[in-house]
Design a protein around this motif. Structure first.
Motif, short mmCIF file in Angstrom:
data_model
loop_
_atom_site.label_atom_id
_atom_site.label_comp_id
_atom_site.label_asym_id
_atom_site.label_seq_id
_atom_site.Cartn_x
_atom_site.Cartn_y
_atom_site.Cartn_z
N ILE A 163 0.84 -1.21 0.00
CA ILE A 163 0.00 0.00 0.00
C ILE A 163 0.87 1.25 0.00
O ILE A 163 0.60 2.21 -0.73
N GLN A 164 1.92 1.25 0.81
CA GLN A 164 2.83 2.40 0.84
C GLN A 164 3.52 2.59 -0.51
O GLN A 164 3.75 3.73 -0.94
N SER A 165 3.81 1.50 -1.20
CA SER A 165 4.40 1.59 -2.53
C SER A 165 3.41 2.21 -3.52
O SER A 165 3.78 3.07 -4.32
N LEU A 166 2.16 1.78 -3.45
CA LEU A 166 1.13 2.31 -4.35
C LEU A 166 0.88 3.80 -4.11
O LEU A 166 0.79 4.58 -5.05
N SER A 217 -1.04 0.97 13.58
CA SER A 217 0.32 1.15 14.07
C SER A 217 1.17 1.95 13.09
O SER A 217 2.06 2.69 13.49
N ALA A 218 0.89 1.79 11.79
CA ALA A 218 1.65 2.49 10.77
C ALA A 218 1.12 3.89 10.49
O ALA A 218 1.68 4.63 9.68
N GLY A 219 0.01 4.25 11.13
CA GLY A 219 -0.56 5.57 10.92
C GLY A 219 -1.25 5.74 9.58
O GLY A 219 -1.41 6.87 9.09
N ILE A 220 -1.68 4.64 8.98
CA ILE A 220 -2.39 4.69 7.70
C ILE A 220 -3.89 4.75 7.97
O ILE A 220 -4.44 3.82 8.58
N PRO A 221 -4.58 5.81 7.55
CA PRO A 221 -6.01 5.90 7.82
C PRO A 221 -6.77 4.81 7.08
O PRO A 221 -6.44 4.47 5.94
N TYR A 222 -7.78 4.26 7.73
CA TYR A 222 -8.58 3.21 7.10
C TYR A 222 -10.03 3.33 7.54
O TYR A 222 -10.34 3.93 8.57
N ARG A 223 -10.90 2.77 6.76
CA ARG A 223 -12.33 2.79 7.05
C ARG A 223 -12.91 1.41 6.76
O ARG A 223 -12.60 0.82 5.72
N VAL A 224 -13.71 0.89 7.67
CA VAL A 224 -14.38 -0.40 7.44
C VAL A 224 -15.70 -0.12 6.75
O VAL A 224 -16.60 0.50 7.34
N TYR A 225 -15.81 -0.53 5.51
CA TYR A 225 -17.00 -0.26 4.70
C TYR A 225 -18.10 -1.26 5.04
O TYR A 225 -17.88 -2.46 5.12
N GLY A 226 -19.31 -0.74 5.24
CA GLY A 226 -20.46 -1.62 5.48
C GLY A 226 -20.40 -2.34 6.81
O GLY A 226 -21.06 -3.37 7.01
N GLY A 227 -19.60 -1.84 7.75
CA GLY A 227 -19.48 -2.50 9.04
C GLY A 227 -18.71 -1.63 10.00
O GLY A 227 -18.44 -0.45 9.75
N LEU A 228 -18.37 -2.20 11.15
CA LEU A 228 -17.67 -1.47 12.19
C LEU A 228 -16.24 -1.95 12.32
O LEU A 228 -15.94 -3.12 12.06
N ARG A 229 -15.36 -1.05 12.74
CA ARG A 229 -14.01 -1.45 13.06
C ARG A 229 -14.04 -2.44 14.21
O ARG A 229 -15.01 -2.50 14.98
N PHE A 230 -12.98 -3.23 14.34
CA PHE A 230 -13.01 -4.36 15.26
C PHE A 230 -13.40 -3.94 16.67
O PHE A 230 -14.30 -4.54 17.28
N PHE A 231 -12.73 -2.93 17.22
CA PHE A 231 -12.98 -2.56 18.61
C PHE A 231 -14.26 -1.74 18.79
O PHE A 231 -14.59 -1.35 19.91
#
Length: 554
Positions: free
Chosen positions: A112-115, A144-158
């Protein structure tokens, strides 16, 4: 579904005219009652004379479509089509084999960082997985890597409800005065404590300026009895947690609280159960990564840190969970990597797509390898074809880049699983796929000794892969480490420890004439009675007498 189809036939009548549009290769909702055979029956029931195939694809490059066409051609019950594009061949698919699920997540980060380094936006990248519980390891790596992410159609694990419930019980074990956690689970699972009882309790707590937990003894009657039983439950979990490691405490709390039993009775509770089991894995990963040590008691401050007043492993884990869950608000509206199940991805498209966890029992899912219409290998034909359609949907979400990955071993549902790669990977055309060599572990030169490097839970290389489909990335194509051994109390021998030249270390890939490819997971006995246990994936676990089995290495 069958009822809807019968309804349509009644509306149309015996001489009715009907026009239908659909894609039988993307029928992925059998668990909701969808029936792929409806499309073939439509042709027959309405005597369709003109079937129009829309085969030109305007989304994906040629290599993606070529691979998808080859994969879905293995399904027998389909109408048949062959997608093509005039957008050019593009980049070939990349397949990565990782030593573990943690290594798989790190590989995802690097790619992902390469892309994004090439100018691609985070939002143009999607990570797909078969089961919701798989997201936890990926989320942890991205966080941990500080890469923003979003869980589509659901909730993040915690943020998932069952995880919040489980953490609330753990917080009460760590700190009984946590009123927010108390209110969340005092009546979940239901134990007859209603709103009126809680009002009485809150009044008692205000009068005495204490927490809800401390006010329970001052509530009388039926409400007081029910509340006292809840307090006794928390005290029992706290008592039984003494001396247990963090993963053991999490598992103990999940069971004793009644959460596991509650979700076992829910119609669609399996996903929630998988997430609760994954919370145990998260606890194990936390104590390892934070340097506590897997066996350190969860509710005690490690002796070497007592003077520094370091948090207990349990308190540290709860703090970590709060931090990761709270990070979601900060990421709203940001350019974020998209995470989702394959089912949730239908109808969407992205420049780059990662399909993860391509292992037998995970994708195709173990539930598909079972009941009706058994094939020659014991798999459910209908179930595996549905899983193959799901894989087809996953692959065709990619516009430009498609990455596929699997792990040699994975923590899943609270257990370490030694994995076989998915049959779907073997159904892809070689001219559209580039296989990436798995990274060589640092313990590659350690000889198989039966106890492994590092004692209990240690890993020792001893595996060799004769598969030359891997691209050479600076190492040998035929000697990628990956054998696993455990020390005393670990996963390994029930009998004498083999010699250093033992050809079947745990984690070794083997081939059997009848059962096919497998992975060695255990052994017992000695001499002519020496047996090994092999996980043959779709053909299950088998105990084999070594002197008779005629196994081939690799």
């Amino acid at each position: 579904n069958p009822l809807q189809y019968a309804w349509l036939k009644m509306l149309a009548g015996p001489q009715g005219c009907m026009f239908a549009v659909g894609d039988d290769d993307q029928s992925i909702y059998a668990f909701r009652g969808a029936r792929v055979a409806n499309m073939a029956e439509f042709e027959r029931d309405f005597a369709v004379r003109h079937r129009i195939k829309l085969e030109q694809n305007y989304r994906s490059v040629g290599h993606v479509l070529n691979a998808a066409n080859h994969l879905i051609a293995h399904n027998k019950a389909r109408l048949g089509k062959n997608l093509w594009t005039d957008a050019g061949q593009g980049e070939p698919l990349r397949v990565s084999e990782a030593p573990s699920d943690l290594a798989e997540a790190q590989w995802l980060l690097q790619e992902i960082q390469s892309l994004t380094g090439e100018g691609m936006a985070n939002a143009d990248v999607a990570i797909l997985y078969r089961s919701n519980a798989q997201s936890r390891v990926i989320e942890q790596a991205l966080f941990s890597a500080g890469i923003p992410y979003r869980v589509y159609g659901g909730l993040r694990f915690f943020e998932r409800a069952e995880i919040k419930h489980a953490l609330a019980y753990l917080r009460l074990v760590e700190n009984a005065d946590d009123d927010t956690s108390f209110m969340r689970v005092v009546n979940f699972p239901a134990r007859g404590i209603g709103a009126r009882s809680l009002e009485v309790l809150q009044d008692a707590a205000r009068q005495r300026a204490c927490s809800l937990y401390r006010a329970v003894p001052h509530v009388t009657g039926k409400a007081g009895t029910s509340l006292a039983a809840f307090v006794q439950l928390i005290e029992r979990i706290r008592f039984e947690a003494r001396g247990l490691s963090l993963p053991e405490v999490v598992a103990k709390s999940n069971e004793a609280s009644g959460l596991m039993a509650h979700y076992q009775t829910e119609r669609e509770g399996e996903d929630r159960l998988e997430n609760l089991r994954e919370l145990v894995n998260a606890a194990a990963a936390f104590v390892t990564q934070e340097g506590y040590g897997i066996e350190i008691p969860a509710t005690e401050v490690p002796e070497q840190d007592a003077q520094a007043q370091i948090l207990t492993p349990l308190a540290g884990f709860l703090s970590h969970a709060s931090l990761e869950a709270g990070d979601n608000q900060a990421q709203q509206g940001r350019d974020a990597v998209q995470l989702m199940t394959v089912h949730a991805s239908k109808g969407l498209e992205f420049k780059a797509v990662f399909v993860t966890g391509l292992e037998e029992g995970l994708f195709p899912h173990e539930n598909s390898i079972g009941a009706s219409a058994l094939g020659a290998d014991g798999s459910s034909v209908e179930g595996v074809e549905e899983e193959r359609r799901l894989m087809y949907v996953a692959m065709t979400r990619a516009r430009e880049r498609l990455y596929l990955s699997f792990a040699q071993q994975r923590m899943l549902n609270g257990q370490t699983r030694y994995c076989l790669r998915s049959r779907f990977l073997d159904e892809l055309p070689e001219d559209s796929v580039r296989w990436l060599a798995p990274p060589r572990p640092s313990t590659y030169n350690a000889a198989w000794s039966g106890v492994g490097a590092g004692g209990a839970g240690g890993f020792a290389s001893g595996n060799s892969y004769g598969n030359n489909r891997y691209a050479n990335s600076g190492g040998s194509n035929n000697a990628h480490g990956g054998g696993v051994s455990r020390g005393a109390g670990g996963y390994g021998s029930k009998g004498n420890i083999p010699k250093s030249d033992w050809p079947y270390p745990i984690g070794q890939s083997v081939t059997h004439a009848r059962f096919g490819n497998g992975v060695v997971v255990s052994y017992e006995g000695q001499g002519e009675d020496l047996r090994i246990q092999v996980n043959f994936g779709r053909n299950g676990m088998k105990w084999l007498v070594v002197s008779l089995a005629k196994l081939q290495i690799g």
